[in-house]
Design a protein around this motif. Structure first.
Motif, short mmCIF file in Angstrom:
data_model
loop_
_atom_site.label_atom_id
_atom_site.label_comp_id
_atom_site.label_asym_id
_atom_site.label_seq_id
_atom_site.Cartn_x
_atom_site.Cartn_y
_atom_site.Cartn_z
N GLU A 112 -14.06 -5.03 1.69
CA GLU A 112 -14.09 -3.60 1.99
C GLU A 112 -12.73 -3.09 2.46
OE1 GLU A 112 -16.56 -1.45 1.30
OE2 GLU A 112 -17.47 -3.21 0.35
N GLU A 113 -12.05 -3.87 3.28
CA GLU A 113 -10.74 -3.44 3.81
C GLU A 113 -9.70 -3.30 2.71
OE1 GLU A 113 -9.69 -2.34 6.93
OE2 GLU A 113 -11.87 -2.24 7.08
N ILE A 114 -9.68 -4.22 1.75
CA ILE A 114 -8.66 -4.13 0.71
C ILE A 114 -8.86 -2.88 -0.14
CG2 ILE A 114 -9.81 -5.52 -1.08
CD1 ILE A 114 -6.08 -5.70 -0.17
N LYS A 115 -10.09 -2.41 -0.27
CA LYS A 115 -10.34 -1.18 -1.04
C LYS A 115 -9.75 0.04 -0.34
CE LYS A 115 -14.85 -1.51 -1.42
NZ LYS A 115 -16.26 -1.37 -1.82
N ARG A 116 -9.68 0.00 0.97
CA ARG A 116 -9.17 1.14 1.74
C ARG A 116 -7.65 1.11 1.90
NH1 ARG A 116 -14.27 0.67 4.11
NH2 ARG A 116 -13.85 -1.00 5.54
N TYR A 117 -7.05 -0.01 1.55
CA TYR A 117 -5.62 -0.16 1.78
C TYR A 117 -4.80 0.63 0.77
CZ TYR A 117 -1.05 -2.03 2.57
OH TYR A 117 0.29 -2.13 2.85
N THR A 118 -3.91 1.45 1.26
CA THR A 118 -2.97 2.20 0.43
C THR A 118 -1.59 2.02 1.06
OG1 THR A 118 -4.66 3.84 -0.02
CG2 THR A 118 -2.40 4.46 -0.51
N PRO A 119 -0.64 1.51 0.28
CA PRO A 119 0.70 1.34 0.85
C PRO A 119 1.25 2.69 1.30
CG PRO A 119 0.56 0.28 -1.29
CD PRO A 119 -0.71 1.06 -1.10
N GLN A 130 11.85 10.32 -5.19
CA GLN A 130 10.50 9.85 -4.92
C GLN A 130 10.58 8.35 -4.67
OE1 GLN A 130 7.67 10.66 -8.00
NE2 GLN A 130 6.07 9.47 -7.02
N HIS A 131 9.98 7.90 -3.59
CA HIS A 131 10.01 6.48 -3.22
C HIS A 131 8.58 5.94 -3.28
CE1 HIS A 131 14.12 6.90 -1.71
NE2 HIS A 131 13.72 8.04 -1.17
N THR A 132 8.45 4.78 -3.88
CA THR A 132 7.15 4.14 -3.98
C THR A 132 7.24 2.74 -3.42
OG1 THR A 132 6.72 5.37 -6.02
CG2 THR A 132 5.32 3.46 -5.57
N LEU A 133 6.31 2.41 -2.57
CA LEU A 133 6.22 1.04 -2.05
C LEU A 133 5.11 0.33 -2.80
CD1 LEU A 133 6.39 1.50 1.82
CD2 LEU A 133 8.19 0.74 0.29
N ARG A 134 5.36 -0.91 -3.15
CA ARG A 134 4.32 -1.72 -3.77
C ARG A 134 4.17 -2.99 -2.96
NH1 ARG A 134 4.66 -3.10 -9.74
NH2 ARG A 134 6.06 -4.60 -8.83
N HIS A 135 2.94 -3.39 -2.75
CA HIS A 135 2.67 -4.65 -2.06
C HIS A 135 2.19 -5.65 -3.08
CE1 HIS A 135 3.06 -3.37 2.18
NE2 HIS A 135 2.90 -2.18 1.62
N LEU A 136 2.84 -6.80 -3.14
CA LEU A 136 2.51 -7.84 -4.09
C LEU A 136 2.03 -9.08 -3.34
CD1 LEU A 136 5.67 -7.48 -6.35
CD2 LEU A 136 3.39 -6.54 -6.77
#
Length: 189
Positions: A112-119, A130-136
């Motif tokens: 459930e938590e990973i679904k709510r995660y937005t970088p 425009q800056h975009t962060l990605r989590h890998l």
């Protein structure tokens, strides 16, 4: 069914190196398990590195679906998992409940938590970029489990690794390996 084998790369694998699991409450041998030698440990690492290229690229929705499917299998097999803890740790039947619930609750929580995660985004001071962060995923995770709460340990290590897209190698305690081995059998179905 033989519950003494290791789960590596989607296959149940045995070895010639065996270890007896003793119930500390009765001193009875409850199972003889296969233990990884250097070659099998290398196989596990190679398989996990190979899985890194696919599992880390799966969508969050796919990971959540897989985690919920595993959780459902574990709920179907609650009695067996609690029996594994009962036999390998010598805990009373009532004492196995918290350990079991920690595992299934952990899988639910991290799914459930990973679904709510937005970088978080980065605001540009002058608004011209425009800056975009990605989590890998960080890669393969190796998790060592203690003997006293084997299912809780599984949940607290398996949940975050799977949710974040990291393949995981679990190394249970030789004193309490049955719950991890039995979980592997359910994950393999």
């Amino acid at each position: 069914m033989n519950y003494s084998e290791m789960y590596i790369n989607g296959e149940l694998t045995g070895s010639s190196f065996k270890f007896e699991v003793i119930n500390p409450a009765t001193d009875d041998v409850v199972e003889e398990i296969s233990v990884a030698d250097k070659q099998i440990a290398s196989q596990a690492l190679s398989a996990a590195k190979q899985a890194e290229t696919t599992w880390g690229k799966t969508s969050i929705a796919e990971r959540v679906t897989w985690m919920k499917k595993l959780r459902s299998k574990l709920i179907e097999n609650q009695h067996n998992l609690r029996m594994a803890v009962h036999l390998e740790t010598g805990k009373s039947w009532a004492g196995t409940e918290e350990d079991y619930q920690s595992l299934v609750n952990s899988l639910e929580f991290y799914a459930e938590e990973i679904k709510r995660y937005t970088p978080p985004g980065l605001n540009d001071i002058d608004g011209s970029h425009q800056h975009t962060l990605r989590h890998l995923p960080v890669g393969v995770v190796v998790a060592y489990l203690s003997w006293n709460f084997p299912l809780l340990n599984l949940g607290f290590k398996l949940g975050p690794a799977l949710a974040s897209g990291c393949p995981i190698i679990l190394k249970p305690s030789l004193k309490a390996p049955l719950s991890a081995i039995w979980l592997a059998h359910y994950a393999n179905k």
